[in-house]
Scaffold this motif. Structure first.
Motif, PDB file in Angstrom:
ATOM      1  N   ASP A 367      -6.599  -1.180 -13.397  1.00  0.00           N
ATOM      2  CA  ASP A 367      -5.974   0.122 -13.309  1.00  0.00           C
ATOM      3  C   ASP A 367      -5.247  -0.098 -12.137  1.00  0.00           C
ATOM      4  O   ASP A 367      -4.018   0.146 -12.081  1.00  0.00           O
ATOM      5  CB  ASP A 367      -6.043   1.296 -13.973  1.00  0.00           C
ATOM      6  CG  ASP A 367      -6.096   1.014 -15.646  1.00  0.00           C
ATOM      7  OD1 ASP A 367      -5.675  -0.063 -16.398  1.00  0.00           O
ATOM      8  OD2 ASP A 367      -7.342   1.580 -16.710  1.00  0.00           O
ATOM      9  N   ARG A 368      -5.773  -0.128 -11.287  1.00  0.00           N
ATOM     10  CA  ARG A 368      -5.669   0.290  -9.592  1.00  0.00           C
ATOM     11  C   ARG A 368      -4.957  -1.465  -8.921  1.00  0.00           C
ATOM     12  O   ARG A 368      -3.780  -0.785  -8.528  1.00  0.00           O
ATOM     13  CB  ARG A 368      -6.748  -0.030  -9.448  1.00  0.00           C
ATOM     14  CG  ARG A 368      -6.596   0.005  -7.266  1.00  0.00           C
ATOM     15  CD  ARG A 368      -7.044   1.430  -7.484  1.00  0.00           C
ATOM     16  NE  ARG A 368      -5.967   1.695  -5.973  1.00  0.00           N
ATOM     17  CZ  ARG A 368      -7.251   2.400  -4.639  1.00  0.00           C
ATOM     18  NH1 ARG A 368      -8.422   1.765  -4.510  1.00  0.00           N
ATOM     19  NH2 ARG A 368      -7.180   2.251  -3.564  1.00  0.00           N
ATOM     20  N   VAL A 369      -5.233  -2.283 -10.383  1.00  0.00           N
ATOM     21  CA  VAL A 369      -4.425  -3.115  -9.893  1.00  0.00           C
ATOM     22  C   VAL A 369      -3.008  -3.307 -10.343  1.00  0.00           C
ATOM     23  O   VAL A 369      -2.211  -3.585  -9.137  1.00  0.00           O
ATOM     24  CB  VAL A 369      -4.338  -4.705 -10.448  1.00  0.00           C
ATOM     25  CG1 VAL A 369      -4.227  -5.776  -9.798  1.00  0.00           C
ATOM     26  CG2 VAL A 369      -6.294  -4.822  -9.565  1.00  0.00           C
ATOM     27  N   LEU A 370      -3.138  -2.457 -11.515  1.00  0.00           N
ATOM     28  CA  LEU A 370      -1.477  -2.774 -12.471  1.00  0.00           C
ATOM     29  C   LEU A 370      -0.568  -1.460 -11.818  1.00  0.00           C
ATOM     30  O   LEU A 370       0.558  -2.257 -11.271  1.00  0.00           O
ATOM     31  CB  LEU A 370      -1.637  -2.422 -13.558  1.00  0.00           C
ATOM     32  CG  LEU A 370      -2.345  -3.279 -14.771  1.00  0.00           C
ATOM     33  CD1 LEU A 370      -3.115  -2.734 -16.136  1.00  0.00           C
ATOM     34  CD2 LEU A 370      -1.833  -4.592 -14.731  1.00  0.00           C
ATOM     35  N   ALA A 371      -1.850  -0.244 -10.890  1.00  0.00           N
ATOM     36  CA  ALA A 371      -0.050   0.538 -10.442  1.00  0.00           C
ATOM     37  C   ALA A 371      -0.133   0.049  -9.021  1.00  0.00           C
ATOM     38  O   ALA A 371       0.869   0.071  -9.127  1.00  0.00           O
ATOM     39  CB  ALA A 371      -2.133   1.991 -10.700  1.00  0.00           C
ATOM     40  N   GLN A 373       0.520  -2.932  -7.842  1.00  0.00           N
ATOM     41  CA  GLN A 373       1.588  -3.824  -8.255  1.00  0.00           C
ATOM     42  C   GLN A 373       2.967  -2.817  -8.514  1.00  0.00           C
ATOM     43  O   GLN A 373       3.618  -4.334  -8.334  1.00  0.00           O
ATOM     44  CB  GLN A 373       0.919  -4.690  -9.540  1.00  0.00           C
ATOM     45  CG  GLN A 373       0.202  -5.198  -9.328  1.00  0.00           C
ATOM     46  CD  GLN A 373       0.828  -6.964  -7.988  1.00  0.00           C
ATOM     47  OE1 GLN A 373       0.089  -6.304  -6.965  1.00  0.00           O
ATOM     48  NE2 GLN A 373       1.816  -7.746  -7.922  1.00  0.00           N
ATOM     49  N   LYS A 374       2.925  -1.467  -8.662  1.00  0.00           N
ATOM     50  CA  LYS A 374       4.076  -1.063  -9.264  1.00  0.00           C
ATOM     51  C   LYS A 374       4.594  -0.525  -7.901  1.00  0.00           C
ATOM     52  O   LYS A 374       5.166   0.497  -7.793  1.00  0.00           O
ATOM     53  CB  LYS A 374       4.093   0.180  -9.540  1.00  0.00           C
ATOM     54  CG  LYS A 374       3.903  -0.475 -11.306  1.00  0.00           C
ATOM     55  CD  LYS A 374       3.682   0.513 -12.384  1.00  0.00           C
ATOM     56  CE  LYS A 374       3.825  -0.034 -14.013  1.00  0.00           C
ATOM     57  NZ  LYS A 374       2.848   0.355 -14.791  1.00  0.00           N
ATOM     58  N   THR A 375       3.787  -0.825  -6.679  1.00  0.00           N
ATOM     59  CA  THR A 375       4.063  -0.305  -5.389  1.00  0.00           C
ATOM     60  C   THR A 375       4.826  -0.659  -4.431  1.00  0.00           C
ATOM     61  O   THR A 375       4.459  -2.303  -4.217  1.00  0.00           O
ATOM     62  CB  THR A 375       3.333   0.861  -4.836  1.00  0.00           C
ATOM     63  OG1 THR A 375       1.940   0.110  -4.663  1.00  0.00           O
ATOM     64  CG2 THR A 375       1.942   2.064  -5.503  1.00  0.00           C
ATOM     65  N   ALA A 376       5.063   0.045  -3.357  1.00  0.00           N
ATOM     66  CA  ALA A 376       5.556  -1.444  -2.310  1.00  0.00           C
ATOM     67  C   ALA A 376       4.909  -2.403  -1.358  1.00  0.00           C
ATOM     68  O   ALA A 376       4.889  -2.925  -1.301  1.00  0.00           O
ATOM     69  CB  ALA A 376       6.337  -0.094  -1.068  1.00  0.00           C
ATOM     70  N   ASP A 377       3.062  -2.026  -2.194  1.00  0.00           N
ATOM     71  CA  ASP A 377       2.220  -2.542  -0.733  1.00  0.00           C
ATOM     72  C   ASP A 377       1.977  -4.353  -2.215  1.00  0.00           C
ATOM     73  O   ASP A 377       0.365  -4.807  -1.728  1.00  0.00           O
ATOM     74  CB  ASP A 377       0.692  -1.354  -0.810  1.00  0.00           C
ATOM     75  CG  ASP A 377       1.164  -1.063  -0.044  1.00  0.00           C
ATOM     76  OD1 ASP A 377       1.981  -1.121   1.217  1.00  0.00           O
ATOM     77  OD2 ASP A 377       0.694   0.257  -0.178  1.00  0.00           O
TER      78      ASP A 377
END
Length: 861
Positions: A367-371, A373-377
């Motif tokens: 979930d952390r990865v998925l989250a 991937q939605k950010t600028a980082d």
RNA sequence: GGGUGUUUAGCUCAGCGGGAGAGCGUUUCCUUCACACGGAAAAGGUCACUGGUUCGAUACCAGUAACACCCACCA
């Protein structure tokens, strides 16, 4: 002076060692420079490097060399992977040849053998890195089983355990009976194998009826606990609740109903073996069945199989089916193609088995990865589509079985109290008089997942490298290990460092053989890079690998293309050799002064500037194919075929003209060498060293800079016209059966393309006399927008007419197109103004030209 | 069952919203003083198909077909 032919062996000799000794590969830790850092995809210490490794590392090397020239402080961390299961399999195989099993040696003895193996192959890999020219920082080399990585692994394990993200559990796992270890799901390769589907009849207790159950794995029948049908299945409605008799061993099994069963598959009745099938396991848990294991670790039947005990699973299958047939319960055997799991390493059929193993709870990490991937980082994938593979996998990921029943690897830091059996998970070893350590080691990818930060000193976050070079800039790897490695680095890194481990991931495809088949041991179609290097040189191989492929797509190995890369390098080599000869011993370069340049000089420098611009921008986005194409075109067409030949004239004039030409030649050949350098560092260094005014190594040079002040469009147009005229005259000769070197008289209207162009025409078109005319020319076959050219020679009129008619047709269709376009109100109102003007100009020019052509045709008749 | 990719010259492949490119191969010619691992000239393509969007599609969208790959527990 360079030799007449480029000899790759001679050129490669000694250069790598020198670069390495001089410390050019070492990251400078220079705070004034921007940072570019990467880690190598660590090769397994299982054997020699293959072409896959070359694809993994050469793009990295090209980028690192490019970035150094661009003024970056580059860190490239090298290292190797212990590759637990793969290496252990190899070492065991080697021992087997000597008639020794790992159990004969014991754990300690076996590890000693494994380290010996590692040392041997590490040596080979080092030699190969040198051969292919990797500019890695050896002062920072790491190994996944070195002390630092060991500590990082322990720390990660203990932390995850304390956070509840690592747990021990009894589950159905994939068991490799040959290597005798558990595997994770992605280490299982599913293949469509031909198998047999056995239909057995089960007597129903207290009924005349029997029901038919089909299975592909009869040997597991000894572990059956029930037979299931679908509750909606009318066929079995009246039988549910009764007992059936297992034809394998006479056991009474309840006939039960569960919606899991697919009505349409097989007979609609399914046997349930909770200890040997993941779905049956779920049913077993739901209905509280016992879990009966029927095999041991080597897939031989145990005591549950009665008289079949000790048989291999397939022997048992055969014997059991025969016996069931004899007692009249075999209905039929159907051939069937079904998906069978094989061990990625040993290739043997995986046995799903109930087993106690260590698992990583994946959901929170994923979930952390998925989250993220939605950010600028987020981690940027090139090509972009591979990000979907990552996110899809992360969404559906199951818990990761990380324990392996191997010896070569990181031993799990879990200890059991000898008296109480109490479990202790700890980074530091407890009193080993009281405790015994868990026998298992960790999945090899558990440690590779820590590679980008553990190699920088983590868990110590205060090391200079971690502070300065982490997170890394870039990673280059194959699409086949996105799940294995890339995803694991990302979630481990996010969890432990709060940062994605790299900003960009460049994904390459697989290299296939010349027929497009996967390279494999069994086909024997693998290609040893060392052989290729022997034949064509590493520079040609590097050039081929990076320029004949597109990110993310598979490529075919092509000996032919490697040869042509070699020929290209030879071309540059000879151009350099020529320039070197021209410059002479005592040449000293002067800076380029545009005011003093000839039209020819200005044109070639303009083209060089455009080339630098294109090459630089495509290098920045890792489009090696495009970058190399731009350089290639410049080298062949603009420089070698045109400028280099024409400059022979200005050189012959002597004096300042000669000096300026030399400066231009030097300027251009040097930039060509600098641009080919990241691809072909060995030959580039050799050529560079042969030039005057060079530094100690090409590795200390700066990348060519685009300078718009050196552009000169007018000169380019003038030289293009000259080239066009030369080409037309040559073509004219060829179509009129004149020898290419036949002398012709030329008449030009209104004037030569630029001042002094006559000399070039006479030399390159073999003109004996060139006159200019103030009036338009009668019967000129070559008509340019603002010029006309007449070859005064006995030409075949018919050929000439044919040519003119062809041109007429072409022009007419061009004009038609232009008029259609320009009479379209939509085009006029919606197309960009520049485009409209361009089309208008083109139409005007074409009309003018057509008019002249028609005139010529009628005058010829 | 889901998903992705590929389809462009004889072969292997680039490319791309405004008249299709390379390498190799093919044809003709040339050992001229950087290079025969070379040079000159040339032939060769309705950019898989069908619709749509657009002033304009080989390129963008949808669908079809063939091929390849990935994921998924079909007993």
């Amino acid at each position: 002076m360079l030799d007449k032919h480029y000899d790759h062996k001679k050129v490669e000799e000694g250069k790598y060692e020198k670069w390495k000794e001089k410390g050019y590969f070492t990251a400078l830790d220079d705070k004034s420079k921007p940072i570019f850092s990467i880690v190598i995809p660590p090769p397994n210490v299982t054997g020699k490097l293959h072409l896959g490794h070359v694809m993994d590392t050469i793009p990295d090397d090209i980028i690192c060399r490019y970035k150094r020239m661009k003024g970056y402080d580059v860190l490239w961390v090298p290292g190797m992977d212990h590759a637990g299961i793969a290496t252990q399999a190899k070492v065991e195989a080697k021992l087997r040849e000597q008639g020794i099993s790992r159990f004969d040696l014991g754990r300690e003895g076996f590890l000693k053998e494994s380290w010996k193996w590692k040392d041997e192959y590490a040596k080979t890999i080092h030699e190969q890195w040198a051969k292919i020219g990797l500019s890695v920082d050896y002062t920072r080399e790491r190994f996944t089983l070195d002390e630092g990585l060991n500590n990082a692994v322990k720390h990660v394990f203990v932390t995850l355990y304390n956070e509840g993200l690592i747990y021990q559990g009894e589950r159905i796992i994939n068991w490799d009976p040959e290597l005798q270890t558990a595997l994770s799901n992605i280490e299982v390769v599913h293949q469509d194998d031909e198998g047999e589907f056995f239909y057995f009849s089960y007597d129903v207790e207290g009924s005349e009826q029997s029901i038919i159950v089909a299975t592909t794995r009869p040997e597991t029948m000894f572990g059956d606990t029930a037979v299931f049908v679908n509750p909606k299945d009318k066929r079995y409605k009246d039988l549910v609740g009764k007992f059936v008799i297992n034809p394998a061993n006479g056991d009474r099994l309840p006939l039960m109903a569960d919606p899991y069963v697919d009505l349409s598959f097989g007979t609609g009745a399914m046997k349930c073996t909770p200890a040997h099938d993941p779905n049956d396991f779920n049913l077993g848990k739901k209905y509280n069945f016992p879990f009966i294991k029927v095999m041991d670790e080597t897939a031989h039947m145990n005591e549950k199989a009665g008289k079949y005990m000790g048989m291999d699973r397939y022997e048992c299958r055969k014997a059991l089916v025969e016996d069931i047939k004899n007692n009249g319960h075999l209905v039929k055997i159907e051939k069937m193609v079904h998906s069978v799991g094989h061990s990625e390493r040993s290739g043997c059929v995986v046995e799903p088995m109930l087993s106690k193993q260590w698992f990583v709870k994946m959901k929170p990490l994923a979930d952390r990865v998925l989250a993220n991937q939605k950010t600028a980082d987020k981690v940027e994938f090139i090509p972009h589509r591979f990000e979907n593979d990552l996110t899809r996998w992360m969404k559906n990921v199951e818990d990761w079985c990380i324990s392996r029943q191997l010896w070569w690897g990181h031993r799990i830091p879990a200890y059991y109290n000898k008296e109480t059996g109490e479990l202790l998970v700890s980074e530091t070893e407890p009193d080993m008089n009281l405790y015994t350590q868990d026998e298992d080691v960790l999945d090899t990818w558990f440690s590779s997942g820590l590679w980008p930060f553990a190699t920088m000193g983590w868990p110590d976050t205060n090391t200079p490298d971690y502070q300065r070079y982490f997170p890394t800039s870039f990673l280059n790897t194959g699409y086949d290990i996105i799940f294995f490695w890339v995803s694991r680095m990302i979630f481990q890194s996010l969890h432990f460092t709060d940062k994605a481990p790299f900003k960009q991931v460049l994904i390459h495809g697989l290299i296939r053989d010349e027929k497009g088949r996967k390279m494999s041991k069994s086909l024997g179609n693998g290609i040893d890079p060392i052989d290729v290097i022997e034949r064509h040189g590493i520079d040609a191989l590097r050039y081929f690998i990076t320029t004949s492929s597109t990110p993310g797509l598979d490529m075919r190995y092509s000996e032919e293309k490697i040869s042509s890369a070699e020929a290209y390098l030879n071309k540059i080599w000879n151009a350099c050799r020529y320039v070197e000869g021209v410059l002479g011993e005592d040449y000293a370069p002067s800076p380029i002064d545009k005011k003093r340049l000839s039209t020819l000089d200005k044109a070639i420098i303009d083209k060089l500037m455009h080339t630098i611009k294109t090459v630089t921008s495509t290098m920045e986005s890792y489009q090696f194919g495009q970058a190399s194409e731009a350089l290639y075109d410049f080298v062949y067409d603009d420089f070698c075929s045109s400028y280099l030949e024409m400059s022979k004239i200005s050189l012959s004039h002597g004096g300042e003209e000669e000096k300026i030409t030399k400066d231009v030649l030097y300027f251009i050949i040097k930039d060509i060498i600098l641009m080919i350098y990241p691809y072909a560092p060995f030959i580039a260094e050799e050529m560079y060293q042969s030039l005057p005014n060079h530094l100690e190594s090409i590795m200390l040079e700066k990348y060519p800079e685009y300078n718009s002040k050196l552009l000169d469009k007018k000169s380019v147009e003038a030289v293009n016209l000259l080239n066009l005229m030369i080409k037309d005259i040559r073509n004219y000769k060829s179509t009129n059966s004149l020898a290419p070197n036949a002398k012709v008289k030329l008449l030009i209207y209104p004037n030569e393309p630029f001042k002094g162009a006559k000399e070039y025409l006479s030399r390159f078109a073999f003109a004996s006399e060139i006159l200019t005319s103030e009036k338009r020319l009668e019967g000129a076959p070559f008509i340019y927008p603002d010029a006309e050219l007449l070859v005064e020679e006995d030409a075949d009129k018919a050929v000439l007419l044919e040519k003119l008619n062809k041109e007429k047709e072409l022009l007419e269709s061009e004009i038609l197109r232009g008029e259609k376009m320009l009479s379209n109100p939509g085009f006029l109102s919606k197309a960009p103004e520049a485009k409209v003007n361009l089309e208008k100009e083109k139409l005007e020019r074409n009309k003018k030209q057509l008019f002249s052509v028609i005139e010529k045709i009628s005058s010829l008749k």
